[in-house]
Motif scaffolding. Structure first.
Motif, mmCIF file in Angstrom:
data_model
loop_
_atom_site.group_PDB
_atom_site.id
_atom_site.type_symbol
_atom_site.label_atom_id
_atom_site.label_comp_id
_atom_site.label_asym_id
_atom_site.label_seq_id
_atom_site.Cartn_x
_atom_site.Cartn_y
_atom_site.Cartn_z
ATOM 1 N N VAL A 49 76.302 129.870 6.670
ATOM 2 C CA VAL A 49 75.459 129.407 7.962
ATOM 3 C C VAL A 49 73.954 129.746 7.828
ATOM 4 O O VAL A 49 73.015 129.067 7.702
ATOM 5 N N THR A 50 73.811 131.131 7.301
ATOM 6 C CA THR A 50 72.278 131.655 7.098
ATOM 7 C C THR A 50 71.883 130.716 5.980
ATOM 8 O O THR A 50 70.549 130.143 6.181
ATOM 9 N N GLY A 51 72.348 130.919 5.011
ATOM 10 C CA GLY A 51 72.038 129.966 3.773
ATOM 11 C C GLY A 51 71.547 128.723 3.996
ATOM 12 O O GLY A 51 70.471 128.223 3.718
ATOM 13 N N GLY A 52 72.354 127.962 4.784
ATOM 14 C CA GLY A 52 71.989 126.367 4.985
ATOM 15 C C GLY A 52 70.621 126.385 5.705
ATOM 16 O O GLY A 52 69.779 125.412 5.530
ATOM 17 N N MET A 53 70.379 127.302 6.773
ATOM 18 C CA MET A 53 69.408 127.107 7.385
ATOM 19 C C MET A 53 68.016 127.546 6.745
ATOM 20 O O MET A 53 67.123 126.881 6.779
ATOM 21 N N ALA A 195 79.257 126.067 13.015
ATOM 22 C CA ALA A 195 79.709 124.934 12.231
ATOM 23 C C ALA A 195 78.830 123.616 12.182
ATOM 24 O O ALA A 195 78.442 123.241 11.258
ATOM 25 N N ILE A 196 78.439 123.366 13.503
ATOM 26 C CA ILE A 196 77.408 122.132 13.700
ATOM 27 C C ILE A 196 76.243 122.413 12.824
ATOM 28 O O ILE A 196 75.800 121.603 12.039
ATOM 29 N N ALA A 254 61.396 122.656 11.762
ATOM 30 C CA ALA A 254 61.694 122.622 13.080
ATOM 31 C C ALA A 254 62.920 122.436 13.313
ATOM 32 O O ALA A 254 63.723 122.770 14.353
ATOM 33 N N ILE A 255 63.662 121.572 12.684
ATOM 34 C CA ILE A 255 65.010 121.360 12.742
ATOM 35 C C ILE A 255 65.872 122.662 12.586
ATOM 36 O O ILE A 255 66.816 122.809 13.521
ATOM 37 N N ALA A 256 65.447 123.654 11.736
ATOM 38 C CA ALA A 256 66.065 124.730 11.537
ATOM 39 C C ALA A 256 65.832 125.459 12.698
ATOM 40 O O ALA A 256 66.827 125.996 13.342
ATOM 41 N N GLY A 257 64.645 125.431 13.312
ATOM 42 C CA GLY A 257 64.443 126.264 14.493
ATOM 43 C C GLY A 257 65.220 125.747 15.679
ATOM 44 O O GLY A 257 65.778 126.656 16.496
ATOM 45 N N ALA A 258 65.298 124.530 15.768
ATOM 46 C CA ALA A 258 66.009 123.772 16.884
ATOM 47 C C ALA A 258 67.589 124.101 16.661
ATOM 48 O O ALA A 258 68.444 124.709 17.700
ATOM 49 N N SER A 259 68.087 124.088 15.646
ATOM 50 C CA SER A 259 69.651 124.077 15.551
ATOM 51 C C SER A 259 70.024 125.694 15.500
ATOM 52 O O SER A 259 71.146 125.931 15.869
ATOM 53 N N LEU A 260 68.967 126.527 15.285
ATOM 54 C CA LEU A 260 69.367 128.040 15.520
ATOM 55 C C LEU A 260 69.025 128.637 16.826
ATOM 56 O O LEU A 260 68.947 129.846 16.826
ATOM 57 N N VAL A 294 67.273 125.474 -2.772
ATOM 58 C CA VAL A 294 68.540 125.352 -2.041
ATOM 59 C C VAL A 294 69.590 126.446 -2.304
ATOM 60 O O VAL A 294 70.229 127.109 -1.720
ATOM 61 N N MET A 295 69.812 126.473 -3.742
ATOM 62 C CA MET A 295 70.602 127.386 -4.294
ATOM 63 C C MET A 295 70.141 128.673 -4.057
ATOM 64 O O MET A 295 70.712 129.620 -3.704
ATOM 65 N N GLY A 296 68.669 129.123 -4.151
ATOM 66 C CA GLY A 296 68.125 130.363 -3.970
ATOM 67 C C GLY A 296 68.539 130.796 -2.456
ATOM 68 O O GLY A 296 68.682 131.904 -2.051
ATOM 69 N N ALA A 297 68.321 129.921 -1.589
ATOM 70 C CA ALA A 297 68.798 130.135 -0.197
ATOM 71 C C ALA A 297 70.010 130.819 -0.036
ATOM 72 O O ALA A 297 69.934 131.797 0.869
ATOM 73 N N PHE A 298 70.899 130.141 -0.442
ATOM 74 C CA PHE A 298 72.325 130.841 -0.394
ATOM 75 C C PHE A 298 72.245 132.085 -1.104
ATOM 76 O O PHE A 298 73.130 133.153 -0.597
ATOM 77 N N MET A 299 71.656 132.618 -2.223
ATOM 78 C CA MET A 299 71.640 133.707 -2.884
ATOM 79 C C MET A 299 70.915 134.731 -1.782
ATOM 80 O O MET A 299 71.336 135.783 -1.622
#
Lengths: 346, 339
Positions: A49-53, A195-196, A254-260, A294-299
């Motif tokens: 979840v953290t990685g996705g955002m 999940a969403i 902004a999407i990240a901010g709104a969905s978190l 994207v890959m770095g974010a999950f790392m």
């Protein structure tokens, strides 16, 4: 014939696995699995979840770096704008839902909120591009990277304190977009919001990747990031592309901010943490490398979750910073490298 | 007005123009002039003096070799914590401790510089920033050493409750920092710094080793920050990790850039009126929190876009070349570099 193609594919896959990028990705997955077995499934869920955002924020940061050559220090503030908009849009929807529980908004309210935040974020991006960055670009392109960096510093101070001035410094948050029981997968409880949020991140990242790869506009953006003059020669309008890029990257934040919003309530300096994370990611994966981000974010997310898990919370800035410093020493262009040399050469 | 005149020689040695000297004298008598002789105003003046000195040290790197040290506040904090811990644990004299703070800051500067300064400028800014974040995290978490966010009590330098001695001390430190930076800028080394800042490839072609000069510049600037951090610790008497926050660096950065990059004196000249006005805005309009920082941000953006030279460039273009000989002497002195 088919056999040969298959063999070729395997050879390429093996080569990728032996390269640094492949080795790191595989290493990350192995470590994630080991930690999951050791501490339980929630580690994996948190990481994903953290990685996705983080991926959303970092992708926007990588985009501004690659296309506009701006090392964005104010990117967290667009995250903040997203969460602020989401709060002010979702609160009336929620009160309306309390009186009309069967309304269609119960299902679509969160989506409306996030889309509104996305639009406001995009507008904020366009406004800052037109009012701030374009002004400097027209006046002087000398020493651009450093000067634009300082501009974003000013922008960040301005936005954080304007938030405090107009909306107050208190926490403006919600308990969750969706009520109801958390989903149970293999003895791990995941709240619906998480999940969403992850699904949304996955959809947006995929859509963004498709946009960048298969549309004319996406190709134009990539062309500008590779060579501005060349793009100009083949007839790409620079001003429009830069405005669009800025709008896109700010909308992603902004999407990240709104969905978190359920995890990070809106307050003036809420953007700092995502900003640091995004910078870690961007440095780790190479400046201006959007897919690597994207890959770095999950790392980075895994690293952060592991630090909190094994060492304790509060160390989650120290350990990633230390690791980033080590990476910078040995691989200044990041793990995945970058075909965009613009930022490095200016 | 004769350059051989001993007064002029002294001024030249201290790198002051008569106008600069007058400004310094004004600052010296300020704590006894009525509105400024109240303790809270003197505290504001001291914080302005500290920001002024830090902005000189910051400008030494940012203005001369074009590298923004984004962890400047953290490096200052390292100096402050070193001095405070040495005084607390080993009973070291704070006056000496301040120099130890400068030494540790210089060592950290050497490490950061040696790692990043062979790369492009933006990497140095990022890495110094991450070092700053890591240092702040360490100061927060190493509670056994620093007492973390609770704050560490530090022995003060003077035994009085009055703030006036601290004010004169910070003025003296400011002048020292200025003179050191100016002397280095005048030397052959300073010429190399200028060459690197303007065009690194050209400088490299003419036989200047950029890594050596950039690292030595960075180390000196960090050492000055550490020394001033020692003053911060022993003046406020309490240290929290908050002092290493990035926003503190931004404050120094804004003053240095509004004052004029590369001028060294611009930041110091602008800091006093600027900080006093900001404190006034903050305390008189306390129902509008954050307003003074909004002004900060807008000023920084406007100066960066429309007037990149800042106050110093304004001064140089509009006030530096008067017709009258006496006024010219007053503003420019007799130093060769000002003609």
């Amino acid at each position: 014939m088919v056999e040969q193609a298959e063999k070729h594919l395997w050879a390429r896959l093996l080569a990728w696995c032996r390269s640094l990028a492949g080795a790191t990705v595989i290493g990350t997955i192995v470590i994630a699995l080991i930690v999951t077995v050791d501490r339980g499934g929630y580690v994996l869920v948190n990481t994903i979840v953290t990685g996705g955002m983080t991926a959303l924020v970092a992708m926007g940061l990588a985009l501004t770096l690659g296309v506009l050559n701006i090392p964005m220090f104010a990117h967290g503030e667009y995250f903040m704008i997203g969460s602020l908009t989401a709060y002010y849009v979702f609160t009336p929807i929620k009160t309306y839902m309390e009186t009309h529980p069967e309304s269609i908004l119960a299902l679509w309210g969160p989506l409306v909120t996030i889309i509104a935040a996305m639009l406001v974020g995009a507008v904020a991006g366009v406004v800052s591009e037109v009012l701030v960055f374009r002004q400097l670009r027209q006046r002087s392109r000398e020493n651009w990277v450093m000067n634009s960096f300082l501009l974003t510093v000013g922008l960040s101070v301005l936005m954080i304190n304007a938030h405090q001035l107009f909306f107050g410094a208190d926490f403006k948050g919600i308990t969750g977009y969706f009520s109801g029981m958390p989903i149970n997968i293999m003895d791990v409880y995941i709240s619906k919001d998480r999940a969403i949020a992850f699904l949304l991140a996955a959809v947006v990242v995929t859509g963004f990747w498709l946009f960048m790869t298969y549309t004319r506009t996406g190709r134009a953006i990539r062309a500008v990031s590779q060579d501005e003059t060349g793009a100009l020669i083949v007839g790409i309008g620079l001003n429009g592309i830069m405005m669009l890029t800025m709008a896109l990257s700010c909308a992603l934040a902004a999407i990240a901010g709104a969905s978190l919003l359920f995890m990070y309530p809106a307050y003036p300096s809420v953007g700092l943490e995502p900003l640091y994370m995004a910078w870690f990611v961007v440095i780790l994966s190479g400046l201006g490398n959007v897919l690597g981000a994207v890959m770095g974010a999950f790392m980075v997310a895994l690293l952060k979750v592991m630090t909190v898990e094994y060492i304790g919370s509060g160390w989650d800035f120290v350990v990633p910073s230390a690791l980033i410093i080590v990476i910078l020493i040995f691989r200044p262009s990041g793990i995945f490298g970058s075909e965009v040399r613009g930022v490095l050469d200016k | 007005m004769d350059p051989k005149n001993p007064i002029n020689k002294l001024l030249d040695l201290l790198c002051f123009t008569p106008a600069g000297l007058l400004a310094l004298v004004v600052l010296l008598v300020l704590p006894v002039v009525p509105p400024f002789n109240q303790e809270y105003l003197i505290r504001w003046l001291i914080s302005a003096g500290l920001i002024a000195s830090l902005s000189i040290g910051f400008d030494f790197t940012a203005g001369l070799i074009n590298i923004v040290n984004f962890g400047y506040a953290a490096i200052m904090g390292l100096g402050g914590y070193t001095s405070a811990i040495l005084a607390d644990r080993l009973g070291l004299n704070p006056w000496f401790g301040m120099f130890m703070g400068a030494l540790t800051a210089a060592i950290l500067g050497l490490i950061i510089g040696a790692i990043t300064l062979r790369l492009r400028g933006i990497f140095a800014a990022c890495l110094a920033w991450f070092f700053g974040l890591a240092l702040m995290g360490l100061a927060t978490k190493m509670v056994w050493l620093t007492r973390g966010p609770l704050g560490m009590r530090v022995e003060r330098l003077f035994d009085t409750a009055s703030n006036v001695p601290y004010y004169y001390l910070i003025l003296a430190m400011m002048v020292t920092v200025y003179v050191i930076c100016k002397w280095v800028k005048r030397s052959r080394m300073g010429m190399a710094f200028n060459a690197i800042g303007q065009n690194m490839e050209a400088a490299r072609t003419s036989g200047i080793n950029p890594v050596f000069y950039r690292v030595s510049n960075f180390v000196l600037s960090c050492a000055l920050a550490g020394w001033l951090g020692g003053f911060y610790a022993h003046f406020y008497g309490i240290l929290t990790p908050d002092m290493m926050h990035t926003s503190k660096t931004v404050e120094i950065l804004a003053v240095a850039y509004i004052g004029g990059r590369g001028s060294l004196w611009g930041g110091a000249a602008i800091a006093f009126p600027f900080i006093l006005t900001m404190e006034l805005v903050r305390s008189s309009l306390s129902n509008l929190p954050g307003l003074h920082l909004v002004i900060y941000g807008i000023l920084l953006i406007v100066v960066m876009i429309y007037y990149p030279g800042g106050f110093a460039a304004f001064f140089d273009t509009h006030l530096r070349k008067p017709k009258n000989k006496v006024v010219n002497y007053f503003i420019n002195g007799t130093a060769m570099e000002n003609r």
